[in-house]
Design an enzyme around this catalytic site. Structure first.
Site, PDB file in Angstrom:
ATOM      1  N   ARG A 269      37.785  36.011   5.567  1.00  0.00           N
ATOM      2  CA  ARG A 269      37.409  34.814   6.319  1.00  0.00           C
ATOM      3  C   ARG A 269      36.845  35.170   7.689  1.00  0.00           C
ATOM      4  NH1 ARG A 269      42.967  31.776   6.214  1.00  0.00           N
ATOM      5  NH2 ARG A 269      41.790  30.113   7.249  1.00  0.00           N
TER       6      ARG A 269
ATOM      7  N   ILE B 118      48.448  36.797   0.183  1.00  0.00           N
ATOM      8  CA  ILE B 118      47.174  36.116   0.348  1.00  0.00           C
ATOM      9  C   ILE B 118      47.467  34.783   1.024  1.00  0.00           C
ATOM     10  CG2 ILE B 118      45.972  37.234  -1.561  1.00  0.00           C
ATOM     11  CD1 ILE B 118      46.543  34.909  -3.315  1.00  0.00           C
ATOM     12  N   ASP B 119      46.477  34.251   1.720  1.00  0.00           N
ATOM     13  CA  ASP B 119      46.685  33.062   2.542  1.00  0.00           C
ATOM     14  C   ASP B 119      47.113  31.853   1.721  1.00  0.00           C
ATOM     15  OD1 ASP B 119      45.786  34.622   4.650  1.00  0.00           O
ATOM     16  OD2 ASP B 119      43.713  33.917   4.472  1.00  0.00           O
ATOM     17  N   LYS B 120      47.746  30.919   2.376  1.00  0.00           N
ATOM     18  CA  LYS B 120      48.230  29.699   1.737  1.00  0.00           C
ATOM     19  C   LYS B 120      47.134  29.006   0.932  1.00  0.00           C
ATOM     20  CE  LYS B 120      49.951  25.058   2.875  1.00  0.00           C
ATOM     21  NZ  LYS B 120      50.356  24.149   3.979  1.00  0.00           N
TER      22      LYS B 120
ATOM     23  N   THR C 295      44.232  30.270  -0.060  1.00  0.00           N
ATOM     24  CA  THR C 295      43.438  31.170  -0.901  1.00  0.00           C
ATOM     25  C   THR C 295      44.122  31.224  -2.260  1.00  0.00           C
ATOM     26  OG1 THR C 295      42.682  32.532   0.954  1.00  0.00           O
ATOM     27  CG2 THR C 295      42.644  33.542  -1.221  1.00  0.00           C
TER      28      THR C 295
END
Length: 305
Positions: A238, A137-139, A141
């Site tokens: 996103r 998962i994104d930094k 998030t």
């Protein structure tokens, strides 16, 4: 950073690009090469391609990547928020700002650094810099991420992700008031042709992407939605929210220039359901909204009373 380039010779014509690249970069696994191709790090005649691209005679291929041997992943006590753990898997509640695995210029403070301090029995399928990492998962998030402790568990979880049997639910605060109570966004995602640092809904070198959403709560200028991932493309929620003109609040890459400054996008993976690799039983874990996300919701509610 390592740079390689070569031209396709007659014996490789009509072979898949990932197979040809593996021939010239023997130090990289096929899966690593496929990831690099997906990320746009490999170019054919100056343009990104898909993994199944069949090379042609005299195609000019360029590849840029970080050599794992140049990097290090030291064990660090990061006080990980572990919400589930047994001999096969660990589920982490990742905080905002934490990167999942080390990369050039970012070799400390990642989830992998913390995992290496916590335990040594992690799967080795993804190499020394991504031990146990099945998905990311994104930094910026927050929320749940599953890690495999052994190769058997890793393969099982990877197959579940591929077969879309892992249920991943996210809360997102988005700009605007959504008209529909629920819906499905079925739009392919690929690298943005104008900005290689971004993803976009595009027909060019893209992959099938599906996000299901339902409205949880409406406000005057925002909507709290729950999203369920059917596929797991980079930045999927996103990008899809931006595509339907309801970008995620706080998203500095895909939202409005005047989006709320909240230290990162208000996107949280709150529920994860998977089939246990050994027992075959369904496992569901939850993670409450982080305090900053919850505080913003509380503030909005008070302002609208």
């Amino acid at each position: 950073m390592k740079h390689s380039e070569w031209r396709v010779v007659a014996e490789d014509v009509n072979e898949r690009i990932d197979k040809v690249a593996a021939k010239y970069e023997a130090e990289l696994t096929r899966s690593r090469l496929q990831t690099l191709i997906d990320e746009g790090s490999l170019l054919v005649n100056g343009k990104p391609v898909k993994n199944n691209y069949k090379v042609k005679l005299d195609d000019f291929i360029e590849l840029d990547f970080i050599d794992d041997a140049e990097l290090d992943a030291p064990a660090e006590n990061l006080n990980l928020d572990i919400v589930y753990e047994d001999s096969d898997v660990i589920v982490i509640n990742k905080p905002r700002g934490m990167v999942v695995h080390p990369s050039a210029g970012n070799q400390h403070g990642t989830l992998v650094n913390g995992l290496l301090y916590h335990c040594t029995d992690l799967s080795g399928i993804n190499g020394v810099l991504r031990p146990g990492i099945v998905h990311r998962i994104d930094k910026d998030t927050t929320g749940l991420l599953i890690v495999a402790k052994n190769d058997k568990a890793h393969l099982s979880l990877a197959d579940q992700l591929k077969d879309k049997t892992v249920n991943r639910l996210y809360y997102a605060l988005v700009h605007g008031v959504m008209e529909h109570d629920y819906g499905t966004i079925d739009a392919p995602i690929g690298r943005d042709v104008k900005d290689r640092q971004k993803m976009a809904v595009t027909a060019v070198n893209s992959k099938h992407a599906v996000t299901h959403f339902k409205v949880v709560e409406r406000f005057k200028n925002y909507t709290l939605v729950e999203c369920r991932l059917e596929t797991g493309r980079t930045h999927q929620i996103r990008v899809h929210m931006q595509y339907i003109k309801h970008p995620v609040v706080g998203d500095q890459k895909y939202s409005y220039r005047k989006t709320m400054d909240c230290g990162g996008q208000l996107l949280h993976a709150h529920t994860l359901t998977f089939v246990h690799p050994s027992t075959g039983e369904s496992v569901t874990v939850h993670a409450p909204l982080p305090p900053d996300f919850q505080n913003i919701l509380d503030t909005i509610r008070k302002e609208e009373m």
